[in-house]
Design a protein around this motif. Structure first.
Motif, PDB file in Angstrom:
ATOM      1  N   ARG A  18      -2.667  82.392   6.481  1.00  0.00           N
ATOM      2  CA  ARG A  18      -2.786  82.449   7.386  1.00  0.00           C
ATOM      3  C   ARG A  18      -1.553  83.027   8.190  1.00  0.00           C
ATOM      4  O   ARG A  18      -1.783  84.300   9.303  1.00  0.00           O
ATOM      5  N   ALA A  19      -0.149  82.878   8.319  1.00  0.00           N
ATOM      6  CA  ALA A  19       0.663  83.800   8.288  1.00  0.00           C
ATOM      7  C   ALA A  19       0.751  85.011   8.061  1.00  0.00           C
ATOM      8  O   ALA A  19       0.789  86.059   9.181  1.00  0.00           O
ATOM      9  N   LEU A  20       0.115  85.601   6.679  1.00  0.00           N
ATOM     10  CA  LEU A  20       0.176  87.187   6.275  1.00  0.00           C
ATOM     11  C   LEU A  20      -0.405  87.725   7.048  1.00  0.00           C
ATOM     12  O   LEU A  20      -0.406  89.102   8.173  1.00  0.00           O
ATOM     13  N   PHE A  21      -1.745  87.224   7.325  1.00  0.00           N
ATOM     14  CA  PHE A  21      -2.958  86.962   8.407  1.00  0.00           C
ATOM     15  C   PHE A  21      -2.740  87.637  10.175  1.00  0.00           C
ATOM     16  O   PHE A  21      -3.043  88.487  10.508  1.00  0.00           O
ATOM     17  N   SER A  22      -1.472  86.987  10.702  1.00  0.00           N
ATOM     18  CA  SER A  22      -1.416  86.827  12.137  1.00  0.00           C
ATOM     19  C   SER A  22      -0.822  88.614  12.192  1.00  0.00           C
ATOM     20  O   SER A  22      -1.309  88.864  12.909  1.00  0.00           O
ATOM     21  N   LEU A  24      -0.977  91.257   9.951  1.00  0.00           N
ATOM     22  CA  LEU A  24      -1.657  92.136  10.184  1.00  0.00           C
ATOM     23  C   LEU A  24      -1.968  92.297  11.493  1.00  0.00           C
ATOM     24  O   LEU A  24      -2.837  93.409  11.236  1.00  0.00           O
ATOM     25  N   GLY A  25      -2.986  91.326  12.331  1.00  0.00           N
ATOM     26  CA  GLY A  25      -3.957  91.255  12.791  1.00  0.00           C
ATOM     27  C   GLY A  25      -2.637  91.776  13.821  1.00  0.00           C
ATOM     28  O   GLY A  25      -3.255  92.791  14.552  1.00  0.00           O
ATOM     29  N   LEU A  26      -1.627  91.652  14.025  1.00  0.00           N
ATOM     30  CA  LEU A  26      -0.962  92.295  15.479  1.00  0.00           C
ATOM     31  C   LEU A  26      -0.699  93.129  15.259  1.00  0.00           C
ATOM     32  O   LEU A  26      -0.761  94.063  15.789  1.00  0.00           O
ATOM     33  N   VAL A  27      -0.318  93.791  13.785  1.00  0.00           N
ATOM     34  CA  VAL A  27      -0.213  94.858  13.620  1.00  0.00           C
ATOM     35  C   VAL A  27      -1.453  95.876  14.004  1.00  0.00           C
ATOM     36  O   VAL A  27      -0.812  97.300  14.625  1.00  0.00           O
ATOM     37  N   VAL A  28      -3.020  95.492  13.305  1.00  0.00           N
ATOM     38  CA  VAL A  28      -3.491  96.485  14.252  1.00  0.00           C
ATOM     39  C   VAL A  28      -3.475  95.970  15.685  1.00  0.00           C
ATOM     40  O   VAL A  28      -3.988  96.950  16.562  1.00  0.00           O
ATOM     41  N   LEU A  29      -3.543  94.983  16.171  1.00  0.00           N
ATOM     42  CA  LEU A  29      -3.417  95.463  18.159  1.00  0.00           C
ATOM     43  C   LEU A  29      -2.031  95.801  17.964  1.00  0.00           C
ATOM     44  O   LEU A  29      -2.683  96.611  19.396  1.00  0.00           O
ATOM     45  N   ALA A  30      -1.490  95.673  17.576  1.00  0.00           N
ATOM     46  CA  ALA A  30      -0.149  96.743  18.371  1.00  0.00           C
ATOM     47  C   ALA A  30      -0.724  98.459  18.160  1.00  0.00           C
ATOM     48  O   ALA A  30      -0.316  98.859  18.954  1.00  0.00           O
ATOM     49  N   LEU A  31      -1.610  98.819  16.653  1.00  0.00           N
ATOM     50  CA  LEU A  31      -1.503  99.885  16.991  1.00  0.00           C
ATOM     51  C   LEU A  31      -3.056 100.736  17.751  1.00  0.00           C
ATOM     52  O   LEU A  31      -2.747 101.600  18.213  1.00  0.00           O
ATOM     53  N   ALA A  32      -3.930  99.308  17.538  1.00  0.00           N
ATOM     54  CA  ALA A  32      -4.289  99.754  18.599  1.00  0.00           C
ATOM     55  C   ALA A  32      -4.520  99.937  20.441  1.00  0.00           C
ATOM     56  O   ALA A  32      -4.274 101.141  20.817  1.00  0.00           O
ATOM     57  N   PHE A  33      -3.552  99.050  21.056  1.00  0.00           N
ATOM     58  CA  PHE A  33      -2.801  99.513  21.977  1.00  0.00           C
ATOM     59  C   PHE A  33      -2.020 100.603  22.185  1.00  0.00           C
ATOM     60  O   PHE A  33      -2.269 100.992  23.552  1.00  0.00           O
ATOM     61  N   ALA A  34      -1.040 100.774  20.992  1.00  0.00           N
ATOM     62  CA  ALA A  34      -0.683 102.060  21.399  1.00  0.00           C
ATOM     63  C   ALA A  34      -1.536 102.775  21.186  1.00  0.00           C
ATOM     64  O   ALA A  34      -0.968 104.161  22.363  1.00  0.00           O
ATOM     65  N   VAL A  35      -2.600 103.140  20.469  1.00  0.00           N
ATOM     66  CA  VAL A  35      -3.697 104.435  20.410  1.00  0.00           C
ATOM     67  C   VAL A  35      -4.179 104.949  22.152  1.00  0.00           C
ATOM     68  O   VAL A  35      -4.295 105.315  22.502  1.00  0.00           O
ATOM     69  N   VAL A  36      -4.642 103.571  22.788  1.00  0.00           N
ATOM     70  CA  VAL A  36      -5.325 103.809  23.913  1.00  0.00           C
ATOM     71  C   VAL A  36      -4.000 103.728  25.154  1.00  0.00           C
ATOM     72  O   VAL A  36      -3.963 104.724  25.895  1.00  0.00           O
ATOM     73  N   LEU A  37      -2.465 104.006  24.731  1.00  0.00           N
ATOM     74  CA  LEU A  37      -1.928 104.030  26.056  1.00  0.00           C
ATOM     75  C   LEU A  37      -1.468 105.066  25.363  1.00  0.00           C
ATOM     76  O   LEU A  37      -0.861 105.643  25.923  1.00  0.00           O
ATOM     77  N   ILE A  38      -1.266 105.859  24.803  1.00  0.00           N
ATOM     78  CA  ILE A  38      -1.285 107.219  24.590  1.00  0.00           C
ATOM     79  C   ILE A  38      -2.725 107.916  25.464  1.00  0.00           C
ATOM     80  O   ILE A  38      -1.709 109.009  25.602  1.00  0.00           O
ATOM     81  N   GLY A  39      -3.653 107.898  25.063  1.00  0.00           N
ATOM     82  CA  GLY A  39      -4.286 107.611  25.732  1.00  0.00           C
ATOM     83  C   GLY A  39      -4.336 107.685  27.105  1.00  0.00           C
ATOM     84  O   GLY A  39      -5.741 109.376  27.712  1.00  0.00           O
ATOM     85  N   SER A  40      -4.213 107.031  28.232  1.00  0.00           N
ATOM     86  CA  SER A  40      -4.076 106.889  29.288  1.00  0.00           C
ATOM     87  C   SER A  40      -3.270 107.646  30.381  1.00  0.00           C
ATOM     88  O   SER A  40      -2.566 107.726  29.556  1.00  0.00           O
ATOM     89  N   GLY A  41      -3.693 108.022  31.126  1.00  0.00           N
ATOM     90  CA  GLY A  41      -2.895 108.332  32.276  1.00  0.00           C
ATOM     91  C   GLY A  41      -3.441 109.251  32.876  1.00  0.00           C
ATOM     92  O   GLY A  41      -4.884 109.084  33.081  1.00  0.00           O
ATOM     93  N   ASP A  42      -2.766 110.194  33.479  1.00  0.00           N
ATOM     94  CA  ASP A  42      -3.391 111.929  34.150  1.00  0.00           C
ATOM     95  C   ASP A  42      -4.514 112.070  34.297  1.00  0.00           C
ATOM     96  O   ASP A  42      -5.102 112.755  33.951  1.00  0.00           O
ATOM     97  N   PHE A  43      -4.169 112.572  32.580  1.00  0.00           N
ATOM     98  CA  PHE A  43      -4.992 113.296  31.414  1.00  0.00           C
ATOM     99  C   PHE A  43      -5.258 112.558  30.539  1.00  0.00           C
ATOM    100  O   PHE A  43      -4.215 112.775  29.160  1.00  0.00           O
ATOM    101  N   PRO A  44      -6.323 111.953  31.151  1.00  0.00           N
ATOM    102  CA  PRO A  44      -6.733 110.923  29.932  1.00  0.00           C
ATOM    103  C   PRO A  44      -6.600 111.928  28.438  1.00  0.00           C
ATOM    104  O   PRO A  44      -7.529 112.383  28.088  1.00  0.00           O
ATOM    105  N   ILE A  45      -7.138 110.905  27.255  1.00  0.00           N
ATOM    106  CA  ILE A  45      -6.950 111.675  25.812  1.00  0.00           C
ATOM    107  C   ILE A  45      -8.529 110.182  24.969  1.00  0.00           C
ATOM    108  O   ILE A  45      -7.918 109.251  25.196  1.00  0.00           O
ATOM    109  N   ALA A  46      -9.352 111.092  24.290  1.00  0.00           N
ATOM    110  CA  ALA A  46      -9.793 109.586  23.987  1.00  0.00           C
ATOM    111  C   ALA A  46      -9.234 109.559  22.109  1.00  0.00           C
ATOM    112  O   ALA A  46      -8.320 110.073  22.745  1.00  0.00           O
ATOM    113  N   PRO A  47      -9.362 108.151  22.395  1.00  0.00           N
ATOM    114  CA  PRO A  47      -9.118 107.465  21.549  1.00  0.00           C
ATOM    115  C   PRO A  47      -8.785 108.529  20.023  1.00  0.00           C
ATOM    116  O   PRO A  47      -8.112 108.349  18.744  1.00  0.00           O
TER     117      PRO A  47
END
Lengths: 343, 351
Positions: A18-22, A24-47
């Motif tokens: 359970r700890a291991l999968f949690s 891993l899940g957090l890593v995936v979540l963090a990576l996804a949000f990092a990509v979204v965050l890089i893409g958002s702003g005045d000059f939007p970029i698709a993921p």
């Protein structure tokens, strides 16, 4: 707690699924949000384009926006979140109290005083303010540790001395703000709220260097910390060098928190809530250091995305969002601790 | 102490009853000395400031306002400031003593447990969101904030398992959250920041007779309520069951205590911003003089808290001349070490 064991020849590795999968899940979540965050702003970029640009296949414009403007900011958020999460986990474990996080027991205030002295009294640059924050945090931590010392440092005494110091430092903070010109005062309040706005490679490298050294040190002491939670005597009997382990861990945690504060200001409640949420997610005992680190990162990225996107035109500092989220979480924590009869 | 009967004491002047009687008269003398010190501090507070007033002129200025410069200074600046200091000191110290008695917790203090921060957050919201600009309406919002937080604190602190550490941590965390909110609001509205950054320090510098008149009724009412519940608070220190057996009305006492704390803290915070540690230091010192009897702790706290607050204010006027250090900063810097000394004691650490 269901523990599984991997065996390969003479070697074996024990892990909790359970700890291991949690984690891993957090890593995936963090990576996804990092990509979204890089893409958002005045000059939007698709993921998809963000990923392509990161791999080196972007147009020059995208290249500039990602590599020069947004990537450093996101990386600062990643490491600040990890540092705060781990720092909080260490302190909550040592003080054996879910509220004993660095921003409650005075270290955050110490860093703030350091930075404010630079901003208000010397009108110093951002880099100087960051240096002031590190120095302030370290001096405060040393003083609190020495004041709490009485044949060893007892968790509760550390917390209470820290609270006393926090109250005094808060008074100093207020004094510095009244001393300041309105321009400096505004700058000071922005700094105090904690913001990722305008962070670039200059802030990232020192943070990265310190994290690379200290995060492994802290994670390496995870087992010892887990035994320390059983009490000093039990830990000693199990072969843990109690006072040495504690001082190494505390020094590392203080440095991590101070460097994170220097990079992004005293972002509140990440170090308070990340370890607790991590514990509930993994459902495993002990300080949950790795999970806390990734949870801190994920939390900060989500908060930063919310702060920059959820309020229309207005881009709020990330500290406002963590403050509000953390406040609600704190309320819930107090209520549930009371129900459980621990407060 | 509760079973002490005065008639028997007067009938038999010798024997074991003699001792508490002598102790009581000693305490009464001590209280008179404390009142003397308070008067002295009041005179100092009128004398010392940006423009020093000689002692002879103080007497003249207080009783004959003839319009010469020193008289104007005394009447327009120093007297309101001293009166406000008296009231606020009284409110903070007494509410600290009541809270400590009620929660049986030596670290219960309005500043530390976030009651003042609650009042501050409410006032800040009023200024920023409701467009309140009149200082006269701050007080109502401060009451609301103080009331909410003091109920929360009591709910958390009143349970049997609440150790001082847990309560202090809960209070500090709540304070941090509330100040975080206050900062955020200031950030969104820089006009509010300019007004608030002075208010959130805790200062007597802007005192005037209007403020004094506005908060005085609340603080005095709170004081009366606090002094009335000294006896039941004594009984409650022995535990709920014993208190009930001794005839104390638990709920009535609790409600009265909360009401008086809210009235006093709300009014004090509305008048001069959040001030920490007065409510912690004074009852702590008083208890070492009087022992655990609330009937003596409360009057002593009522007299000595203004001494501390006005003393801190006078110190703040002197140390960074020609500027001033706000009283809230002085009390925090003086009170912090006292607090740390308190928690370093052996008994505290093992709780």
């Amino acid at each position: 707690m269901s523990t599984k064991t991997l065996r390969a020849g003479g070697l074996s590795l024990r892990y909790e699924p359970r700890a291991l999968f949690s984690v891993l899940g957090l890593v995936v979540l963090a990576l996804a949000f990092a990509v979204v965050l890089i893409g958002s702003g005045d000059f939007p970029i698709a993921p998809g384009d963000v990923v392509a640009t990161l791999l080196g296949d972007g147009t020059p414009v995208q290249e500039f926006a990602v590599m020069e403007l947004r990537l450093p900011r996101v990386l600062v958020a990643v490491f600040v979140g990890a540092a705060l999460g781990v720092g909080g986990a260490v302190f909550q474990s040592i003080s054996r109290n879910p509220l004993g996080s660095p921003d409650v027991i005075g270290f955050g205030q110490g860093s703030t005083v350091g930075a404010l002295v630079v901003i208000v009294l010397f009108q110093g640059s951002a880099a100087a303010a960051a240096a002031g924050a590190v120095v302030g945090g370290l001096v405060t931590a040393t003083v609190i540790y020495l004041l709490a010392w009485k044949r060893g440092v007892h968790g509760y005494r550390l917390v209470l001395v820290g609270i006393g110091a926090a109250a005094m430092l808060t008074a100093v903070i207020h004094y510095l703000i009244t001393k300041a010109q309105l321009v400096d005062a505004t700058r000071a309040v922005v700094w105090m709220t904690g913001s990722l706005e305008g962070r670039d490679w200059e802030q990232f490298w020192p943070l990265f260097a310190v994290s690379c050294v200290l995060l492994p040190v802290v994670l390496g002491h995870g087992r010892a910390l887990r035994m320390l939670e059983m009490g000093d005597d039990a830990a000693y009997a199990l072969g843990v060098k109690v006072e040495r382990t504690r001082i190494v861990l505390m020094a590392s945690a203080v440095l991590l928190v101070a460097v994170a504060t220097a990079a992004a200001g005293p972002i509140v409640f990440v170090s308070l809530s990340a370890p607790q949420l991590a514990r509930r997610l993994t459902r495993s005992p002990g300080p949950n250091l790795a999970a806390s680190a990734f949870l801190g990162t994920a939390l900060l990225l989500v908060a930063d995305w919310t702060a920059t996107n959820a309020f229309g035109e207005r881009r709020l500092p990330v500290g406002v969002v963590t403050g509000v989220l953390g406040g609600c979480y704190l309320l819930w924590l107090l209520v549930s601790e009371r129900k459980a009869g621990r407060i | 102490m509760l079973v002490e009967s005065p008639s028997r004491a007067s009938a038999e002047p010798d024997g074991p009853v003699q001792k508490p009687r002598r102790r009581n008269s000693l305490r009464a003398v001590g209280l008179a000395v404390a009142v003397g010190v308070l008067l002295l501090i009041c005179v100092l507070s009128i004398m010392i400031g940006a423009k020093p007033v000689p002692l002879d002129d103080v007497w003249h200025g207080v009783f004959h306002n003839s319009g010469i410069r020193n008289d104007v200074v005394i009447h327009d600046v120093r007297i309101p400031r001293t009166l406000l200091g008296l009231l606020v000191g009284l409110a903070l110290g007494l509410s600290g003593a009541v809270m400590q008695g009620l929660t049986r917790n030596p670290l219960a203090e309005p500043g530390l447990l976030g009651v003042n921060a609650g009042a501050a957050a409410a006032v800040v919201s009023a200024i920023a969101f409701l467009g309140v600009t009149e200082a006269s309406s701050y007080v109502w919002f401060a009451f609301v904030g103080a009331a909410v937080v003091s109920v929360v604190v009591y709910v958390l602190g009143g349970s049997r398992s609440a150790t001082p550490v847990r309560l202090a941590l809960a209070g500090t965390a709540a304070t941090a959250a509330l100040y975080g909110y206050v900062n955020a609001v200031q950030l969104l509205d820089s006009a509010a920041l300019d007004r608030l950054r002075f208010w959130t320090v805790g200062s007597l510098a802007d005192a005037n007779m209007d403020t004094v008149r506005r908060v005085a009724p609340f603080i005095l009412l709170g004081t009366v309520l606090a002094l009335l519940i000294a006896r039941p608070l004594n009984a409650m220190e022995m535990g709920d069951d014993t208190a009930r057996a001794l005839g104390a009305h638990l709920n009535r006492t609790r409600v009265t205590a909360m009401l008086s704390v809210t009235l006093m803290c709300g009014a004090a915070t509305a008048a001069c911003g959040p001030i920490v540690f007065v409510g912690l230091m004074v009852p702590y010192m008083v208890r070492s003089i009087t022992g655990p009897d609330m009937r003596w702790i409360l009057p002593y706290a009522a007299v000595l808290s203004p001494v501390l607050l006005l003393g801190s204010d006078v110190i703040g006027r002197v140390v960074v001349r020609p500027a001033e250090l706000q009283v809230g900063i002085v009390t925090a810097l003086v009170g912090g070490p006292v607090f740390i000394r308190l928690v370093r004691r052996k008994r505290m650490a093992t709780l």
